[in-house]
Design a protein around this motif. Structure first.
Motif, PDB file in Angstrom:
ATOM      1  N   LEU A   1      -1.986   3.451   1.099  1.00 52.62           N
ATOM      2  CA  LEU A   1      -2.800   3.985   0.010  1.00 52.62           C
ATOM      3  C   LEU A   1      -1.923   4.374  -1.173  1.00 52.62           C
ATOM      4  N   TRP A   2      -0.822   5.028  -0.879  1.00 52.41           N
ATOM      5  CA  TRP A   2       0.100   5.428  -1.958  1.00 52.41           C
ATOM      6  C   TRP A   2       0.677   4.205  -2.660  1.00 52.41           C
ATOM      7  N   GLN A   3       1.072   3.186  -1.889  1.00 50.88           N
ATOM      8  CA  GLN A   3       1.637   1.967  -2.469  1.00 50.88           C
ATOM      9  C   GLN A   3       0.666   1.294  -3.425  1.00 50.88           C
ATOM     10  N   MET A   4      -0.572   1.152  -3.008  1.00 46.89           N
ATOM     11  CA  MET A   4      -1.557   0.442  -3.819  1.00 46.89           C
ATOM     12  C   MET A   4      -1.765   1.118  -5.167  1.00 46.89           C
ATOM     13  N   GLY A   5      -1.758   2.429  -5.186  1.00 46.74           N
ATOM     14  CA  GLY A   5      -1.928   3.131  -6.458  1.00 46.74           C
ATOM     15  C   GLY A   5      -0.652   3.278  -7.247  1.00 46.74           C
ATOM     16  N   ALA A   6       0.467   3.431  -6.542  1.00 40.65           N
ATOM     17  CA  ALA A   6       1.748   3.665  -7.218  1.00 40.65           C
ATOM     18  C   ALA A   6       2.158   2.500  -8.095  1.00 40.65           C
TER      19      ALA A   6
ATOM     20  N   LEU B   1      -9.860   1.928   7.091  1.00 42.71           N
ATOM     21  CA  LEU B   1     -10.518   2.314   8.332  1.00 42.71           C
ATOM     22  C   LEU B   1     -10.413   1.258   9.421  1.00 42.71           C
ATOM     23  N   SER B   2      -9.946   0.070   9.070  1.00 43.01           N
ATOM     24  CA  SER B   2      -9.839  -0.984  10.069  1.00 43.01           C
ATOM     25  C   SER B   2      -8.796  -0.620  11.129  1.00 43.01           C
ATOM     26  N   SER B   3      -9.046  -1.081  12.344  1.00 44.59           N
ATOM     27  CA  SER B   3      -8.064  -0.897  13.417  1.00 44.59           C
ATOM     28  C   SER B   3      -7.061  -2.036  13.456  1.00 44.59           C
ATOM     29  N   PHE B   4      -7.190  -2.966  12.512  1.00 39.02           N
ATOM     30  CA  PHE B   4      -6.284  -4.113  12.415  1.00 39.02           C
ATOM     31  C   PHE B   4      -5.163  -3.736  11.453  1.00 39.02           C
ATOM     32  N   PRO B   5      -3.940  -3.505  11.923  1.00 41.66           N
ATOM     33  CA  PRO B   5      -2.886  -2.937  11.075  1.00 41.66           C
ATOM     34  C   PRO B   5      -2.489  -3.813   9.888  1.00 41.66           C
ATOM     35  N   TYR B   6      -2.710  -5.124   9.949  1.00 42.60           N
ATOM     36  CA  TYR B   6      -2.360  -5.986   8.819  1.00 42.60           C
ATOM     37  C   TYR B   6      -3.149  -5.615   7.564  1.00 42.60           C
ATOM     38  N   MET B   7      -4.307  -5.004   7.751  1.00 44.27           N
ATOM     39  CA  MET B   7      -5.145  -4.644   6.609  1.00 44.27           C
ATOM     40  C   MET B   7      -4.616  -3.425   5.873  1.00 44.27           C
ATOM     41  N   GLN B   8      -3.579  -2.818   6.393  1.00 40.62           N
ATOM     42  CA  GLN B   8      -2.951  -1.660   5.729  1.00 40.62           C
ATOM     43  C   GLN B   8      -1.506  -1.947   5.356  1.00 40.62           C
ATOM     44  N   GLN B   9      -1.219  -3.217   5.061  1.00 35.35           N
ATOM     45  CA  GLN B   9       0.120  -3.609   4.628  1.00 35.35           C
ATOM     46  C   GLN B   9      -0.016  -4.561   3.438  1.00 35.35           C
TER      47      GLN B   9
ATOM     48  N   ILE C   1      -5.266   9.261   8.915  1.00 33.74           N
ATOM     49  CA  ILE C   1      -3.888   9.449   8.435  1.00 33.74           C
ATOM     50  C   ILE C   1      -2.869   8.864   9.409  1.00 33.74           C
ATOM     51  N   SER C   2      -3.347   8.038  10.325  1.00 34.48           N
ATOM     52  CA  SER C   2      -2.437   7.449  11.313  1.00 34.48           C
ATOM     53  C   SER C   2      -1.849   6.138  10.803  1.00 34.48           C
ATOM     54  N   GLY C   3      -0.780   5.697  11.445  1.00 33.19           N
ATOM     55  CA  GLY C   3      -0.196   4.389  11.162  1.00 33.19           C
ATOM     56  C   GLY C   3       0.288   4.230   9.732  1.00 33.19           C
ATOM     57  N   TYR C   4       0.011   3.052   9.168  1.00 33.39           N
ATOM     58  CA  TYR C   4       0.470   2.722   7.819  1.00 33.39           C
ATOM     59  C   TYR C   4      -0.434   3.285   6.722  1.00 33.39           C
ATOM     60  N   LYS C   5      -1.560   3.868   7.091  1.00 31.32           N
ATOM     61  CA  LYS C   5      -2.620   4.161   6.123  1.00 31.32           C
ATOM     62  C   LYS C   5      -2.174   5.013   4.936  1.00 31.32           C
ATOM     63  N   PRO C   6      -1.538   6.182   5.133  1.00 32.03           N
ATOM     64  CA  PRO C   6      -1.159   6.995   3.968  1.00 32.03           C
ATOM     65  C   PRO C   6      -0.175   6.277   3.039  1.00 32.03           C
TER      66      PRO C   6
ATOM     67  N   LEU D   1      -7.986  -6.013  -4.274  1.00 37.49           N
ATOM     68  CA  LEU D   1      -7.910  -4.696  -4.909  1.00 37.49           C
ATOM     69  C   LEU D   1      -7.017  -4.699  -6.136  1.00 37.49           C
ATOM     70  N   VAL D   2      -6.115  -5.654  -6.228  1.00 37.57           N
ATOM     71  CA  VAL D   2      -5.162  -5.675  -7.346  1.00 37.57           C
ATOM     72  C   VAL D   2      -5.872  -5.851  -8.685  1.00 37.57           C
ATOM     73  N   PRO D   3      -6.779  -6.834  -8.875  1.00 37.66           N
ATOM     74  CA  PRO D   3      -7.449  -6.940 -10.181  1.00 37.66           C
ATOM     75  C   PRO D   3      -8.350  -5.754 -10.482  1.00 37.66           C
ATOM     76  N   VAL D   4      -8.929  -5.138  -9.443  1.00 35.75           N
ATOM     77  CA  VAL D   4      -9.773  -3.957  -9.669  1.00 35.75           C
ATOM     78  C   VAL D   4      -8.945  -2.825 -10.252  1.00 35.75           C
TER      79      VAL D   4
END
Length: 489
Positions: free
Chosen positions: A280-285, A310-318, A272-277, A327-330
């Motif tokens: 996650l909300w953005q992708m579903g919203a 789970l990545s420690s690379f913050p770009y993967m959560q933006q 739940i650290s950083g951009y993660k929550p 993930l968009v077509p899925v």
């Protein structure tokens, strides 16, 4: 037969056909508008020097080398194109470079692939719901997705192929065209070594719903290919398989798998650290989370979503970076499937209206549509005087010269066997396996031209000061200086 009678007969015969065609005009217009807008925008960003060497220059140089039958050793990053990632799908882009050998070719192709993915989404929704209106709304919701739009303008990435192939794979899995389904899955696997994270759960869905034997064999094959790509191909080309392992928390895959048992509290805090929550909300919203109503298709993205979270690379959560693109077509297909599971037409219309509304809000908040809060990706206009001056200055660089160019200019100069991103090779930066960082490389002696900003600061200024007596200014304009070597290094 009189002319009036003939006209009446023709009208009677063609009217049903014209009506059927007219029903598809809105979605065709939406797809066409998306393609034109984002193809033009991405080309304008490139023309305005808004696409840096990482990653635009990497793929542009790599595909250009392949199109000229050179080994795809990309000097921009100091690695083989297929060793960095096993993106063999880029071979499909090579013929386009025989026709239009420019970086802009990749950008137009990317916009076309992302736009075209709306077609299987539309077809699935129409077949499953029986409603053109519902199908059109869900296809438009996909095209409005802010992650799709922003990633479309994040230079070029092979994931554009993945979006298209994945949409086709899910469509043919649900409508059950086994040969086409397998072909689309192979296309997905050729995009990158980690796309097995999408193909395996999709294959397991097929094993559950359609054909157990085929699904299990495909899942095993996808996992085996991922191992082959990393342990054989990448190891042969790079000498290692762990180049990006620093992005895996808790010391690697083993530590991550053991963390729920060894460090449960630490894992919970990390999750739940950083951009993660918010991510996650953005992708579903953007789809109103409607896909959770019947999640069996959307769950295909569970491993890829977990990799990002789970990545420690913050770009993967933006959402503005290409890691979210697949993930968009899925989620779009998952939303179409979920809507189709509602019993009545009224329920399907209501949910679709809600999804379109959610996508409009998300697009307004974070997208790049004309009505969005920030509708234009930051870039200089191609007809800006500074850009025109820069174009003129860069003409001083001969076609086959060895160049070290600042990141802003790399993708305009990389159609050559040796093009480095300044200050490499005079001071290695993001080069090879990052084991030479900060060092002077032997390749520096081969550099014939420098293309660097007029005003250098910090370490860049220090590096240039050490070699300035070896180069002569031959052109300048738009904030860039072009130097030619006059003395050996």
């Amino acid at each position: 037969m009189s002319g009036r009678r003939l006209a009446w007969v023709v009208a009677r015969e063609w009217k049903p056909i014209l009506i059927r065609v007219a029903l598809h005009v809105p979605v065709a217009a939406a797809i066409g508008f998306y393609f034109i807008r984002f193809a033009l925008l991405s080309v304008q960003v490139q023309d305005g020097y808004g696409a840096p060497g990482y990653d635009m220059g990497i793929f542009d140089q790599g595909v250009w080398l392949l199109s000229r039958f050179h080994a795809p050793y990309v000097t921009v990053m100091g690695r083989d194109l297929f060793g960095d990632h096993t993106s063999f799908v880029l071979l499909l882009a090579v013929p386009f470079y025989w026709i239009w050998p420019e970086a802009q070719t990749l950008l137009v192709l990317q916009a076309a692939l992302l736009a075209a993915a709306a077609i299987p989404i539309y077809l699935l929704a129409r077949k499953r719901t029986g409603s053109v209106a519902v199908a059109t709304g869900l296809a438009v919701a996909y095209l409005l997705n802010p992650a799709l739009q922003r990633d479309n303008l994040e230079q070029f990435h092979p994931e554009a192929f993945l979006v298209f192939f994945l949409a086709l794979a899910i469509y043919w899995a649900l409508e059950w065209r086994p040969r086409l389904f397998v072909a689309a899955c192979i296309g997905c696997l050729l995009v990158k070594e980690d796309t097995a994270l999408l193909v395996v759960p999709l294959a397991l869905l097929v094993a559950w719903r359609r054909n157990r034997r085929l699904g299990l064999w495909l899942a095993a094959g996808a996992a085996g290919y991922a191992l082959f790509a990393t342990q054989v191909v990448i190891r042969l080309l790079l000498g290692t398989t762990s180049f990006y392992s620093n992005r895996i928390p808790f010391g690697g895959i083993k530590g991550l798998l053991l963390s729920p048992f060894a460090h449960p509290v630490k894992l919970a805090k990390y999750a739940i650290s950083g951009y993660k929550p918010f991510y996650l909300w953005q992708m579903g919203a953007a789809f109103g989370w409607a896909f959770v109503a019947a999640p069996e298709v959307a769950v295909v993205g569970i491993f890829m979503l977990a990799e990002n979270l789970l990545s420690s690379f913050p770009y993967m959560q933006q959402i503005q970076y290409h890691y979210s693109l697949s993930l968009v077509p899925v989620f779009a297909m998952g939303t179409a499937f979920a809507v189709s599971r509602f019993v009545t037409a009224r329920q399907r219309y209501t949910v679709t209206t809600y999804v379109v509304g959610a996508s409009l809000v998300a697009c307004y908040m974070w997208g790049l549509a004309p009505f969005s809060r920030h509708p234009v990706y930051p870039h200089s206009a191609p007809d800006d005087p500074a850009v025109i001056s820069t174009n003129q200055a860069l003409r001083a660089v001969p076609a086959n010269a060895v160049v070290s160019a600042d990141y802003m200019y790399v993708s305009h100069l990389d159609h050559r066997v040796q093009c480095y991103q300044w200050p490499t090779p005079f001071r290695a930066t993001y080069w090879d396996l990052y084991t030479h960082e900060g060092k002077y490389l032997p390749q520096a002696a081969t550099v014939q031209y420098l293309v660097i900003p007029t005003n250098l600061f910090g370490d860049d200024a220090t590096v240039f000061a050490d070699i300035a007596d070896q180069f002569q200014l031959v052109s300048s304009g738009g904030g860039v200086n072009v130097y030619r070597r006059i003395a050996p290094g």
